[in-house]
Design a protein around this motif. Structure first.
Motif, PDB file in Angstrom:
ATOM      1  N   MET A   1       0.854  -1.194   0.028  1.00  0.00           N
ATOM      2  CA  MET A   1      -0.034   0.123   0.049  1.00  0.00           C
ATOM      3  C   MET A   1       0.794   1.323   0.156  1.00  0.00           C
ATOM      4  N   THR A   2       0.297   2.397  -0.514  1.00  0.00           N
ATOM      5  CA  THR A   2       1.080   3.592  -0.378  1.00  0.00           C
ATOM      6  C   THR A   2       1.023   4.341   1.007  1.00  0.00           C
ATOM      7  N   LEU A   3       2.110   4.594   1.381  1.00  0.00           N
ATOM      8  CA  LEU A   3       2.360   5.264   2.964  1.00  0.00           C
ATOM      9  C   LEU A   3       1.821   6.668   2.827  1.00  0.00           C
ATOM     10  N   PRO A   4       1.240   7.062   3.769  1.00  0.00           N
ATOM     11  CA  PRO A   4       0.669   8.508   3.949  1.00  0.00           C
ATOM     12  C   PRO A   4       1.837   9.443   3.956  1.00  0.00           C
ATOM     13  N   HIS A   5       1.512  10.894   3.427  1.00  0.00           N
ATOM     14  CA  HIS A   5       2.486  11.770   3.139  1.00  0.00           C
ATOM     15  C   HIS A   5       3.183  11.840   4.271  1.00  0.00           C
ATOM     16  N   PRO A   6       4.618  12.068   4.201  1.00  0.00           N
ATOM     17  CA  PRO A   6       5.493  12.260   5.684  1.00  0.00           C
ATOM     18  C   PRO A   6       4.932  13.633   6.257  1.00  0.00           C
ATOM     19  N   ASP A   7       4.457  14.514   5.796  1.00  0.00           N
ATOM     20  CA  ASP A   7       3.876  15.796   6.434  1.00  0.00           C
ATOM     21  C   ASP A   7       2.728  15.340   7.193  1.00  0.00           C
ATOM     22  N   ARG A   8       1.982  14.460   6.828  1.00  0.00           N
ATOM     23  CA  ARG A   8       0.727  13.837   7.641  1.00  0.00           C
ATOM     24  C   ARG A   8       1.298  13.422   8.935  1.00  0.00           C
ATOM     25  N   VAL A   9       2.316  12.527   8.597  1.00  0.00           N
ATOM     26  CA  VAL A   9       2.626  11.677   9.787  1.00  0.00           C
ATOM     27  C   VAL A   9       3.341  12.460  10.770  1.00  0.00           C
ATOM     28  N   ARG A  62       8.794  12.901  15.232  1.00  0.00           N
ATOM     29  CA  ARG A  62       9.305  11.783  14.454  1.00  0.00           C
ATOM     30  C   ARG A  62       9.252  10.537  15.506  1.00  0.00           C
ATOM     31  N   ASP A  63       8.589  10.649  16.606  1.00  0.00           N
ATOM     32  CA  ASP A  63       8.637   9.169  17.640  1.00  0.00           C
ATOM     33  C   ASP A  63       7.437   8.706  17.272  1.00  0.00           C
ATOM     34  N   VAL A  64       6.845   8.278  16.011  1.00  0.00           N
ATOM     35  CA  VAL A  64       5.559   7.509  15.926  1.00  0.00           C
ATOM     36  C   VAL A  64       6.243   6.557  14.894  1.00  0.00           C
ATOM     37  N   VAL A  65       5.172   5.332  14.953  1.00  0.00           N
ATOM     38  CA  VAL A  65       5.319   4.245  13.820  1.00  0.00           C
ATOM     39  C   VAL A  65       3.989   4.177  13.286  1.00  0.00           C
ATOM     40  N   LEU A  66       4.124   3.673  12.074  1.00  0.00           N
ATOM     41  CA  LEU A  66       2.654   3.484  11.198  1.00  0.00           C
ATOM     42  C   LEU A  66       2.326   2.076  11.088  1.00  0.00           C
ATOM     43  N   ILE A  67       1.180   1.917  11.407  1.00  0.00           N
ATOM     44  CA  ILE A  67       0.469   0.529  11.783  1.00  0.00           C
ATOM     45  C   ILE A  67      -0.706   0.247  11.173  1.00  0.00           C
ATOM     46  N   ASP A  68      -1.004  -0.981  10.674  1.00  0.00           N
ATOM     47  CA  ASP A  68      -2.137  -1.286   9.869  1.00  0.00           C
ATOM     48  C   ASP A  68      -3.483  -1.716  10.917  1.00  0.00           C
ATOM     49  N   GLU A  69      -4.487  -2.147  10.484  1.00  0.00           N
ATOM     50  CA  GLU A  69      -5.681  -2.587  11.183  1.00  0.00           C
ATOM     51  C   GLU A  69      -5.204  -3.905  12.210  1.00  0.00           C
ATOM     52  N   ALA A  70      -4.178  -4.539  12.002  1.00  0.00           N
ATOM     53  CA  ALA A  70      -3.698  -5.597  12.971  1.00  0.00           C
ATOM     54  C   ALA A  70      -2.689  -5.211  13.861  1.00  0.00           C
ATOM     55  N   PRO A  76       8.458  -0.304   5.826  1.00  0.00           N
ATOM     56  CA  PRO A  76       9.652  -1.285   5.704  1.00  0.00           C
ATOM     57  C   PRO A  76      10.860  -0.677   6.100  1.00  0.00           C
ATOM     58  N   ASP A  77      11.071   0.665   5.952  1.00  0.00           N
ATOM     59  CA  ASP A  77      12.410   1.539   6.290  1.00  0.00           C
ATOM     60  C   ASP A  77      12.235   1.830   7.868  1.00  0.00           C
ATOM     61  N   ASP A  78      11.340   1.681   8.553  1.00  0.00           N
ATOM     62  CA  ASP A  78      11.398   2.093   9.981  1.00  0.00           C
ATOM     63  C   ASP A  78      11.467   0.860  10.676  1.00  0.00           C
ATOM     64  N   THR A  79      12.590   0.570  11.251  1.00  0.00           N
ATOM     65  CA  THR A  79      12.812  -0.447  12.141  1.00  0.00           C
ATOM     66  C   THR A  79      12.280  -0.442  13.584  1.00  0.00           C
ATOM     67  N   ARG A  80      11.911   0.753  14.091  1.00  0.00           N
ATOM     68  CA  ARG A  80      11.553   0.671  15.511  1.00  0.00           C
ATOM     69  C   ARG A  80      10.116  -0.115  15.684  1.00  0.00           C
ATOM     70  N   PRO A  81      10.075  -0.767  16.687  1.00  0.00           N
ATOM     71  CA  PRO A  81       8.713  -1.204  16.860  1.00  0.00           C
ATOM     72  C   PRO A  81       7.806  -0.470  17.347  1.00  0.00           C
ATOM     73  N   PRO A  82       6.531  -0.871  16.982  1.00  0.00           N
ATOM     74  CA  PRO A  82       5.350  -0.040  17.477  1.00  0.00           C
ATOM     75  C   PRO A  82       5.244  -0.419  18.882  1.00  0.00           C
ATOM     76  N   SER A  83       4.336   0.304  19.671  1.00  0.00           N
ATOM     77  CA  SER A  83       3.908  -0.064  21.069  1.00  0.00           C
ATOM     78  C   SER A  83       3.344  -1.428  21.094  1.00  0.00           C
ATOM     79  N   ALA A  84       3.779  -1.977  21.994  1.00  0.00           N
ATOM     80  CA  ALA A  84       3.328  -3.551  22.314  1.00  0.00           C
ATOM     81  C   ALA A  84       1.578  -3.534  22.208  1.00  0.00           C
TER      82      ALA A  84
END
Length: 210
Positions: A1-9, A62-70, A76-84
């Protein structure tokens, strides 16, 4: 899928960093505890959630991670884990239609969940209007679910206690996870903050007076 624009993130990150700083000041996000999220896309569902393992009083945009519905990381370029708890954030957002979901470790919410594991009933309090309910003549129950490290289990438990809004009665936009913390949500960041702060105040009153 296409990721949201970086400015929105980045905008989402800035908003969540400000809220995390606020809640850390209340003592609700001590150390690296707690996590906050905001919906960036609805279909398919994409959330920005605070990255794991960071001091919540010192977050940046910058301290957020994008996640999907699961609750899975999307970039794939962000190696930081999202919250548990990312999976539960996504589930609550999908189930309730919320635009923001906040999870903190407010002490009195944990005490309330321990004291009233079947749910915390509150009535005849003016502050109930802040979560959409009547100040008098209505019993409002903040639900409590047991804690589990598997967010699929927690999502199922959420579904067991969540009562969607009707034309007559609004939802209760808060949840206690026993021995853990509380969640609150709303249509946007401001609403989620309001619901969290007011639900915590009501729980604190219940603990102090009953």
């Amino acid at each position: 899928m296409t990721l949201p624009h970086p400015d929105r993130v980045r905008a989402a990150g800035a908003a969540l960093a400000a809220e995390a700083s606020r809640f850390s000041g209340y003592g609700w996000m001590r150390g690296t505890s707690g996590n906050l999220s905001v919906v960036i896309e609805r279909d398919p569902l994409v959330l920005a959630v605070t990255a794991s393992g960071l001091d919540k009083s010192e977050l940046t945009d910058r301290d957020v991670v994008l996640i999907d519905e699961a609750g899975n990381a999307l970039d794939p370029d962000d190696t930081r884990p999202p919250s548990a708890e990312a999976g539960l954030h996504a589930h609550i957002a999908a189930r309730t239609g919320a635009g923001a979901v906040f999870h903190v470790h407010a002490f009195d919410a944990v005490v309330a969940g321990h004291r009233w594991p079947e749910g915390v009933e509150i009535r005849d309090m003016e502050m109930l209007k802040g979560i959409g309910h009547l100040a008098h003549g209505e019993a409002v129950t903040v639900p409590v679910i047991a804690n589990d490290q598997d967010m699929r289990v927690e999502a199922a438990r959420f579904d067991e206690v969540y009562v969607p809004a009707t034309a007559e009665v609004p939802e209760v936009p808060a949840l206690i996870v026993a021995s853990h913390g509380m969640y609150a949500w709303g249509v946007d960041v401001a609403a989620a903050r309001r619901h969290l702060e007011i639900a915590e105040w009501l729980l604190r009153f219940a603990v102090a007076t009953r």
